[in-house]
Design an enzyme around this catalytic site. Sequence first.
Site, PDB file in Angstrom:
ATOM      1  N   GLY A  53       0.903  -1.185   0.099  1.00  0.00           N
ATOM      2  CA  GLY A  53       0.044   0.104  -0.052  1.00  0.00           C
ATOM      3  C   GLY A  53       0.815   1.228  -0.017  1.00  0.00           C
ATOM      4  O   GLY A  53       0.513   2.171  -0.510  1.00  0.00           O
TER       5      GLY A  53
ATOM      6  N   GLN B 162      -7.925   0.689   4.267  1.00  0.00           N
ATOM      7  CA  GLN B 162      -8.384   0.275   5.464  1.00  0.00           C
ATOM      8  C   GLN B 162      -9.871  -0.238   5.324  1.00  0.00           C
ATOM      9  O   GLN B 162     -10.823  -0.346   6.257  1.00  0.00           O
ATOM     10  CB  GLN B 162      -8.215   1.116   6.686  1.00  0.00           C
ATOM     11  CG  GLN B 162      -7.070   1.252   7.083  1.00  0.00           C
ATOM     12  CD  GLN B 162      -6.662  -0.127   7.933  1.00  0.00           C
ATOM     13  OE1 GLN B 162      -7.499  -1.101   8.419  1.00  0.00           O
ATOM     14  NE2 GLN B 162      -5.357  -0.343   8.184  1.00  0.00           N
TER      15      GLN B 162
ATOM     16  N   THR C  67       9.838  -7.482 -11.812  1.00  0.00           N
ATOM     17  CA  THR C  67       9.172  -8.647 -12.287  1.00  0.00           C
ATOM     18  C   THR C  67       8.048  -8.821 -11.247  1.00  0.00           C
ATOM     19  O   THR C  67       8.119  -8.585 -10.152  1.00  0.00           O
ATOM     20  CB  THR C  67      10.157  -9.719 -12.229  1.00  0.00           C
ATOM     21  OG1 THR C  67      11.175  -9.713 -13.133  1.00  0.00           O
ATOM     22  CG2 THR C  67       9.443 -11.328 -12.326  1.00  0.00           C
TER      23      THR C  67
ATOM     24  N   CYS D  20       2.921   0.824  12.391  1.00  0.00           N
ATOM     25  CA  CYS D  20       4.053   1.467  11.973  1.00  0.00           C
ATOM     26  C   CYS D  20       4.665   2.561  12.923  1.00  0.00           C
ATOM     27  O   CYS D  20       5.802   2.693  12.877  1.00  0.00           O
ATOM     28  CB  CYS D  20       3.661   2.344  10.657  1.00  0.00           C
ATOM     29  SG  CYS D  20       2.759   1.151   9.578  1.00  0.00           S
TER      30      CYS D  20
HETATM   31  N1  PLP Z   1      -2.592   3.239   4.286  1.00  0.00           N
HETATM   32  C1  PLP Z   1      -3.196   2.776   5.326  1.00  0.00           C
HETATM   33  C2  PLP Z   1      -4.442   3.543   5.699  1.00  0.00           C
HETATM   34  C3  PLP Z   1      -2.871   1.917   6.022  1.00  0.00           C
HETATM   35  O1  PLP Z   1      -3.266   1.447   7.255  1.00  0.00           O
HETATM   36  C4  PLP Z   1      -1.475   1.156   5.758  1.00  0.00           C
HETATM   37  C5  PLP Z   1      -1.081   0.037   6.601  1.00  0.00           C
HETATM   38  O2  PLP Z   1      -1.258  -0.021   7.851  1.00  0.00           O
HETATM   39  C6  PLP Z   1      -1.055   1.701   4.706  1.00  0.00           C
HETATM   40  C7  PLP Z   1      -1.422   2.755   3.917  1.00  0.00           C
HETATM   41  C8  PLP Z   1       0.402   0.870   4.198  1.00  0.00           C
HETATM   42  O3  PLP Z   1      -0.082  -0.262   3.726  1.00  0.00           O
HETATM   43  P1  PLP Z   1       1.194  -1.383   3.395  1.00  0.00           P
HETATM   44  O4  PLP Z   1       1.343  -2.070   4.960  1.00  0.00           O
HETATM   45  O5  PLP Z   1       0.826  -2.362   2.690  1.00  0.00           O
HETATM   46  O6  PLP Z   1       2.444  -0.729   2.998  1.00  0.00           O
END
Ligand code: PLP
Length: 388
Positions: free
Chosen positions: A69, A177, A235, A323
């Site tokens: 994401g 989400q 790839t 995170c």
């Molecule tokens: N955006 C939102 C709202 C998220 O909650 C997250 C992950 O917690 C991300 C982006 C990032 O996604 P990814 O973990 O696939 O990098």
Amino acid sequence: MIYLDYNATTPLHPRVLEVMLPFLQEKWGNPSSPYRFGNEARGAIERSRKRIAGYFGCKPCELVFCSSGTEADNLALRGVVHALKGKGNHIITSVIEHHAVLNTCKALEGEGFRVTYLPVTDNGVVEVAELEKVLDDETILVSVMHANNETGVVQPVEDIAALTREHGIIFHVDAVQTIGKLPRRIAELGADLITISGHKFYGPKGTAALYVRQGVPLGAVTTGGRQEHNLRAGTENVAGIVGFAEAVSLAFESVEAEGQRLRELRDRFEKQILALVPGVRINGAQASRVPNTSNMTFASVDGESIVLGMDLNGICISTGSACSTGDPEPSHVLRAMGISAREAQGSVRISLGRSTQETDIEAALMALKAVVERLRGISSIDGNGQSR
Ligand code: PLP
């Protein structure tokens, strides 16, 4: 273990693993290779793309597979502003975005772009009127998330899309989400670019897609080969893409019934925690929320200590986004909702998922009550915020 942190990640669904295995074991050809062994992998990618497009209500060519994401958010933001550099340099986003968007905006500020960060209401909602006030002739991109990962609060993205369309401005939505939590075909949101990520809805980690409405100007961020319509070199993760498509299918199959089930469990949990423990507030409760998420502030306790205490009871919850775990700063999302730094430090998130049962909720309630009481017992401040 009782896992109540499904907004951080989800387990791979057995059906997803099953469709992936052949592409990890026998069908491991490179999709760019010209012979049949490569074509088999290419065919699997294109079938997956078509399948996902069917669920999203978009064209297959409007989907770009990415590795996370975060990468899809980067591609959306950097890809648009670099393509439209000659047209303007103003980006609008909100203060409650995930760091994948916020830190990308910070980096773009370093490149000379001007970024406006929209505030939110006390309930964590971005207001369209606030956006309207800051649009100007230089605005080239608006990026607002669909549901917030910490509070679950759903943003008025359809209304924002109507406004940006009227002004001819590109609109990106981070919908990481909401897939599997809200019964919406994503193309119906009206946005130009939409990010989704597989590991949030029982797909493999390291799989994601960016929906790019046909005709939206977008430059590549990763350069190299010509994969993904020249927009994402490298790839392809064939097994991952096949599993991702299966996860999308699962998400859409069960979204209504599962949403209803989780909403009932979540609401019951909230009602009981408010009754059992003094000095608790549910953040964003007055707003529309995804059904599985609850963000709570406990007066006079530290959220990190609650998480550790719950872990000792075998229960996984979080202080907010995975995170930022280990980040001593209080949540930027809760701070933006007018919650003091001290209160924000006392906040935790529970997020429910497919395996969550009533017995898990009961166990979590009892453990949370005991952990908070124990922490308050050793804290110098009582549940009403008064010094002992
Ligand atoms: N955006 C939102 C709202 C998220 O909650 C997250 C992950 O917690 C991300 C982006 C990032 O996604 P990814 O973990 O696939 O990098």
